[in-house]
Write an enzyme that holds these catalytic residues in place. Structure first.
Site, PDB file in Angstrom:
ATOM      1  N   LYS A  91       0.814  -1.214   0.000  1.00  0.00           N
ATOM      2  CA  LYS A  91       0.000   0.000   0.000  1.00  0.00           C
ATOM      3  C   LYS A  91       0.850   1.268   0.000  1.00  0.00           C
ATOM      4  CE  LYS A  91      -3.931   0.052   2.402  1.00  0.00           C
ATOM      5  NZ  LYS A  91      -4.849  -0.194   3.540  1.00  0.00           N
ATOM      6  N   LYS A 105       2.451  17.394  -7.230  1.00  0.00           N
ATOM      7  CA  LYS A 105       1.798  18.043  -8.385  1.00  0.00           C
ATOM      8  C   LYS A 105       1.003  19.273  -7.930  1.00  0.00           C
ATOM      9  CE  LYS A 105      -1.802  16.878 -11.741  1.00  0.00           C
ATOM     10  NZ  LYS A 105      -3.060  16.827 -10.994  1.00  0.00           N
ATOM     11  N   TYR A 145       7.509  -6.193  -1.839  1.00  0.00           N
ATOM     12  CA  TYR A 145       8.392  -5.016  -1.824  1.00  0.00           C
ATOM     13  C   TYR A 145       8.826  -4.668  -3.248  1.00  0.00           C
ATOM     14  CZ  TYR A 145      12.486  -2.181  -0.412  1.00  0.00           C
ATOM     15  OH  TYR A 145      13.415  -1.175  -0.225  1.00  0.00           O
TER      16      TYR A 145
END
Ligand code: NAD
Ligand code: UDP
Length: 310
Positions: A91, A105, A145
């Site tokens: 996550k 952004k 991972y």
């Protein structure tokens, strides 16, 4: 300059915060302490250039005011941690990277992703240049991972190409140094702690697998260079000096003066057999190469663990 560092209470994030603050910048730090510790940033409490927010960056990130940079370091990083926290690891690498890109952004900030040599998996090309696409098992235990970081790289490039975001990707090779945890589980911390406690050093497999170890100060120096003057292309940062795990065990025994034995334990599944960065790009683009030799860096790291265990 004002930058957001996610994972600021971790080993690398805290060193990075020190470097930015030392250079006169402001740092907004974020962490949920899943593998990090408040101890790593305790010395920054009360510093006017440091603000901390306890937050899980998998969820929407809100920071008031302007940001010039976002450095996304939040993620379990030790195999022990990410095997114990598989879903959180996926996550934070996917949703967390999306959130960190989103705030970069929104603020018009430069974004830097902490990626890893693990994107090369168990590599079939040696040493590994950035152009190598890797050999990763998506359904193995390490996939949580490796694939999260590969997704994170793809997401970063999508924000760069689609939104024109100014981005950096650093592929970090095994880094060690002060502030590693006693129970971190990675090889340097395990061996040093075992040697100092007089416990057997646990070599997984026959110890012929190799790694290339970078001292944290060298790494942070490379990251700052990449952030300031790099481009969107991924860059390996690591020390090209390669050691077998067995050689590392012997060196730790020598430097600590420990009489610990070396014992063998099973090799974890998909454990890469070799790892060494090709750092031609970092040399050329950033004028960077590591300066600290393994013996020298281990001395400082051993001193750190002596203090922790005292
Ligand atoms: P670390 O475990 O010491 O630090 C990671 C930090 O991220 C911790 O403080 C942890 O609490 C925090 N974190 C994790 N999930 C979070 C979440 N959802 N929200 C907020 N904070 C969260 O590990 P490290 O060695 O400092 O690694 C830092 C980064 O560098 C990681 O992204 C890792 O993948 C990358 N990296 C490290 C190495 C290395 O050798 N140390 C090598 C390759 C890549
Ligand atoms: N390793 C070991 N003993 C330990 C811990 C790790 O022999 O107590 C080995 C591990 O199998 C791997 C190498 O050391 O081959 C580096 O492991 P680490 O967990 O530091 O990180 P990795 O490079 O695998 O991500």
């Amino acid at each position: 300059m004002r930058v957001l560092i996610t994972g600021v209470a971790g080993f690398l994030g805290s060193h990075l915060a020190d470097r930015f603050i030392g250079a006169g910048h402001e740092v907004v730090g974020m962490d949920n302490f899943v593998t990090g510790s408040p101890d790593n940033i305790a010395h920054l409490t009360g510093n006017g250039r440091f603000a901390f927010f306890e937050h899980n960056v998998t969820n929407f990130i809100y920071v008031e005011g302007a940001l010039d940079g976002v450095l996304h370091f939040a993620s379990p990083a030790s195999p022990r941690d990410y095997l114990e926290l598989p879903i959180q690891t996926l996550k934070v690498g996917s949703l967390g990277t999306h959130k960190a890109l989103g705030i970069a952004k929104a603020k018009g900030a430069r974004f830097l992703l902490a990626s890893t040599s693990e994107v090369y998996g168990d590599p079939l090309v040696h040493p590994q240049p950035e152009g190598y696409w890797g050999n990763v098992n998506p359904v193995g235990p390490r996939g949580v991972y490796d694939e999260a970081k590969r997704f994170a790289e793809a997401m970063t490039m999508a924000y760069h190409r689609f939104h024109g975001l100014d981005t950096r990707i650093v592929r970090i090779f095994n880094t060690y140094g002060p502030r590693m945890r006693v129970r971190d589980g990675r090889v340097v911390s395990n061996f040093v702690v075992q040697a100092l406690k007089g416990e057997p050093l646990t070599v997984y497999g026959d110890g012929s697998q190799t790694r290339s170890f970078t001292y944290v100060d060298d790494l942070v120096d490379g990251i700052v260079r990449l952030f300031e003057r790099g481009t969107s292309e991924p860059v390996n940062l690591g020390n090209p000096n390669e050691f077998t795990v067995r050689q590392l065990a012997d060196l730790v025994l020598k430097l600590t003066g420990s009489r610990s034995r070396v014992v063998r334990e099973p090799l974890p599944q998909d454990d890469p057999k070799v790892r060494q960065p090709d750092i031609a790009r970092a040399r050329q683009a950033l004028g960077w190469e590591p300066k600290v030799q393994l013996e020298q860096g281990l001395e400082t790291t051993i001193a750190h663990f002596r203090r922790k265990l005292a």
